[in-house]
Design a protein around this motif. Sequence first.
Motif, PDB file in Angstrom:
ATOM      1  N   SER A 135      -2.417 -17.140   1.521  1.00 48.12           N
ATOM      2  CA  SER A 135      -3.198 -18.374   1.623  1.00 48.12           C
ATOM      3  C   SER A 135      -3.995 -18.498   0.335  1.00 48.12           C
ATOM      4  N   PHE A 136      -3.754 -19.591  -0.388  1.00 47.70           N
ATOM      5  CA  PHE A 136      -4.336 -19.809  -1.701  1.00 47.70           C
ATOM      6  C   PHE A 136      -5.372 -20.917  -1.600  1.00 47.70           C
ATOM      7  N   GLY A 137      -6.496 -20.761  -2.318  1.00 46.52           N
ATOM      8  CA  GLY A 137      -7.538 -21.771  -2.205  1.00 46.52           C
ATOM      9  C   GLY A 137      -8.337 -21.966  -3.472  1.00 46.52           C
ATOM     10  N   ILE A 138      -8.965 -23.143  -3.559  1.00 48.45           N
ATOM     11  CA  ILE A 138      -9.858 -23.502  -4.655  1.00 48.45           C
ATOM     12  C   ILE A 138     -11.015 -24.274  -4.031  1.00 48.45           C
ATOM     13  N   ALA A 139     -12.258 -23.914  -4.390  1.00 51.71           N
ATOM     14  CA  ALA A 139     -13.393 -24.578  -3.753  1.00 51.71           C
ATOM     15  C   ALA A 139     -14.615 -24.562  -4.658  1.00 51.71           C
ATOM     16  N   GLY A 140     -15.535 -25.491  -4.407  1.00 53.55           N
ATOM     17  CA  GLY A 140     -16.720 -25.646  -5.223  1.00 53.55           C
ATOM     18  C   GLY A 140     -17.833 -24.679  -4.854  1.00 53.55           C
ATOM     19  N   SER A 141     -18.829 -24.586  -5.722  1.00 56.14           N
ATOM     20  CA  SER A 141     -19.953 -23.692  -5.473  1.00 56.14           C
ATOM     21  C   SER A 141     -20.714 -24.130  -4.224  1.00 56.14           C
ATOM     22  N   GLY A 142     -21.137 -23.150  -3.459  1.00 62.97           N
ATOM     23  CA  GLY A 142     -21.863 -23.422  -2.223  1.00 62.97           C
ATOM     24  C   GLY A 142     -20.969 -23.696  -1.033  1.00 62.97           C
ATOM     25  N   SER A 143     -19.670 -23.835  -1.278  1.00 63.64           N
ATOM     26  CA  SER A 143     -18.738 -24.089  -0.176  1.00 63.64           C
ATOM     27  C   SER A 143     -18.332 -22.765   0.469  1.00 63.64           C
ATOM     28  N   GLY A 144     -17.645 -22.859   1.573  1.00 64.14           N
ATOM     29  CA  GLY A 144     -17.183 -21.670   2.268  1.00 64.14           C
ATOM     30  C   GLY A 144     -16.816 -22.017   3.691  1.00 64.14           C
ATOM     31  N   VAL A 145     -16.475 -20.996   4.450  1.00 63.20           N
ATOM     32  CA  VAL A 145     -16.109 -21.188   5.854  1.00 63.20           C
ATOM     33  C   VAL A 145     -17.069 -20.376   6.701  1.00 63.20           C
ATOM     34  N   PRO A 146     -17.669 -20.990   7.738  1.00 70.59           N
ATOM     35  CA  PRO A 146     -18.594 -20.236   8.594  1.00 70.59           C
ATOM     36  C   PRO A 146     -17.859 -19.183   9.420  1.00 70.59           C
ATOM     37  N   PHE A 147     -18.594 -18.461  10.226  1.00 71.53           N
ATOM     38  CA  PHE A 147     -18.037 -17.307  10.930  1.00 71.53           C
ATOM     39  C   PHE A 147     -16.826 -17.671  11.798  1.00 71.53           C
ATOM     40  N   HIS A 148     -15.813 -16.835  11.713  1.00 75.17           N
ATOM     41  CA  HIS A 148     -14.589 -16.954  12.494  1.00 75.17           C
ATOM     42  C   HIS A 148     -13.910 -15.593  12.447  1.00 75.17           C
ATOM     43  N   TRP A 149     -12.845 -15.430  13.199  1.00 75.29           N
ATOM     44  CA  TRP A 149     -12.086 -14.181  13.140  1.00 75.29           C
ATOM     45  C   TRP A 149     -10.616 -14.467  13.361  1.00 75.29           C
ATOM     46  N   HIS A 150      -9.793 -13.539  12.942  1.00 79.40           N
ATOM     47  CA  HIS A 150      -8.329 -13.611  13.127  1.00 79.40           C
ATOM     48  C   HIS A 150      -7.782 -12.218  12.875  1.00 79.40           C
ATOM     49  N   GLY A 151      -6.526 -12.120  12.539  1.00 79.31           N
ATOM     50  CA  GLY A 151      -5.923 -10.819  12.280  1.00 79.31           C
ATOM     51  C   GLY A 151      -6.403 -10.214  10.974  1.00 79.31           C
ATOM     52  N   PRO A 152      -5.939  -9.004  10.650  1.00 77.71           N
ATOM     53  CA  PRO A 152      -6.400  -8.314   9.440  1.00 77.71           C
ATOM     54  C   PRO A 152      -5.851  -8.959   8.175  1.00 77.71           C
ATOM     55  N   GLY A 153      -6.490  -8.639   7.051  1.00 79.29           N
ATOM     56  CA  GLY A 153      -5.987  -9.189   5.799  1.00 79.29           C
ATOM     57  C   GLY A 153      -6.794  -8.742   4.598  1.00 79.29           C
ATOM     58  N   PHE A 154      -6.309  -9.150   3.444  1.00 78.94           N
ATOM     59  CA  PHE A 154      -6.973  -8.901   2.165  1.00 78.94           C
ATOM     60  C   PHE A 154      -7.367 -10.244   1.549  1.00 78.94           C
ATOM     61  N   SER A 155      -8.431 -10.250   0.756  1.00 81.36           N
ATOM     62  CA  SER A 155      -8.797 -11.446   0.017  1.00 81.36           C
ATOM     63  C   SER A 155      -9.207 -11.047  -1.395  1.00 81.36           C
ATOM     64  N   GLU A 156      -8.610 -11.707  -2.390  1.00 86.75           N
ATOM     65  CA  GLU A 156      -8.894 -11.403  -3.792  1.00 86.75           C
ATOM     66  C   GLU A 156      -9.459 -12.635  -4.486  1.00 86.75           C
ATOM     67  N   VAL A 157     -10.489 -12.420  -5.296  1.00 91.68           N
ATOM     68  CA  VAL A 157     -11.056 -13.489  -6.110  1.00 91.68           C
ATOM     69  C   VAL A 157     -10.324 -13.521  -7.449  1.00 91.68           C
ATOM     70  N   ILE A 158      -9.858 -14.717  -7.828  1.00 93.49           N
ATOM     71  CA  ILE A 158      -9.159 -14.898  -9.105  1.00 93.49           C
ATOM     72  C   ILE A 158     -10.118 -15.433 -10.163  1.00 93.49           C
ATOM     73  N   PHE A 159     -10.898 -16.459  -9.828  1.00 95.16           N
ATOM     74  CA  PHE A 159     -11.967 -16.981 -10.681  1.00 95.16           C
ATOM     75  C   PHE A 159     -13.215 -17.156  -9.828  1.00 95.16           C
ATOM     76  N   GLY A 160     -14.384 -16.961 -10.432  1.00 90.04           N
ATOM     77  CA  GLY A 160     -15.629 -17.188  -9.717  1.00 90.04           C
ATOM     78  C   GLY A 160     -16.126 -15.950  -8.986  1.00 90.04           C
ATOM     79  N   ARG A 161     -17.100 -16.177  -8.097  1.00 88.86           N
ATOM     80  CA  ARG A 161     -17.654 -15.107  -7.260  1.00 88.86           C
ATOM     81  C   ARG A 161     -17.703 -15.609  -5.820  1.00 88.86           C
ATOM     82  N   LYS A 162     -17.443 -14.707  -4.899  1.00 91.90           N
ATOM     83  CA  LYS A 162     -17.379 -15.092  -3.483  1.00 91.90           C
ATOM     84  C   LYS A 162     -18.169 -14.078  -2.665  1.00 91.90           C
ATOM     85  N   ARG A 163     -19.149 -14.585  -1.929  1.00 89.64           N
ATOM     86  CA  ARG A 163     -19.980 -13.719  -1.089  1.00 89.64           C
ATOM     87  C   ARG A 163     -19.413 -13.698   0.330  1.00 89.64           C
ATOM     88  N   TRP A 164     -19.355 -12.504   0.901  1.00 87.28           N
ATOM     89  CA  TRP A 164     -18.808 -12.310   2.251  1.00 87.28           C
ATOM     90  C   TRP A 164     -19.887 -11.759   3.173  1.00 87.28           C
TER      91      TRP A 164
END
Length: 233
Positions: A135-164
């Motif tokens: 799953s590939f994504g691009i988003a602006g500063s301050g954006s994100g997805v609120p709390f949710h859950w699903h199966g396991p996975g990995f997430s990598e940042v390509i550009f920018g910084r992402k807080r979890w």
Amino acid sequence: LAGTVPEEPRCTVERADASLSYSLFLQRFAFSRPVILGGVTDNSAFRALCTREKLLAAFGPLPVRLSTANTYSYRKVDLPFQEYVEHLLKPQDPARLGSDTLYFFGDNNFTEWGPLFQHYVPPPFRIPGTSPAYSFGIAGSGSGVPFHWHGPGFSEVIFGRKRWFLYPPDKTPHFHPNETTLAWLQHTYPTLPPAQRPLECTLRPGEVLYFPDRWWHATLNLDTSVFISTFLG
């Protein structure tokens, strides 16, 4: 582009480097807790293809499917990728609900985006009985997805910084599904006693977060960000 969201230097997610063996990954993290992996992938070639100019040249006129940036992401909107980049890729409006905010993540057309994904080097670990999906994504500063859950996975940042922000399956966070992560961080997070705070950390380019099955998580892009997840289904 630098965002207006301050970075929290605290990181309470365990880290590991390329010396982590597959057996140790399975034993310590795969089924029990998240981990940030550093130096396990080299995606410099993929990153070079993910600049604004390269992506617009390759995909500008093609339609992309956007989701609402709320917990359930029910509403979907299709529009040309160039229109998303030029008109919707901007900082999150703090007063806007997640259910009214459009977010480009996942719902990728693999026929059209497949040639790009062929250049992505995924994390080297797998969980037995699962198969990976990107799953590939691009988003602006301050954006994100609120709390949710699903199966396991990995997430990598390509550009920018992402807080979890992460909670284990047995510790449901207090949140409203249509409230943005930014609003939750501003209004709810400061009221949490230390014992009720989530695990949290900020990922930078080249770092990979692994999250186990059914772990609650919320994301917040501190900058205009490019990111890719490998879901293990």
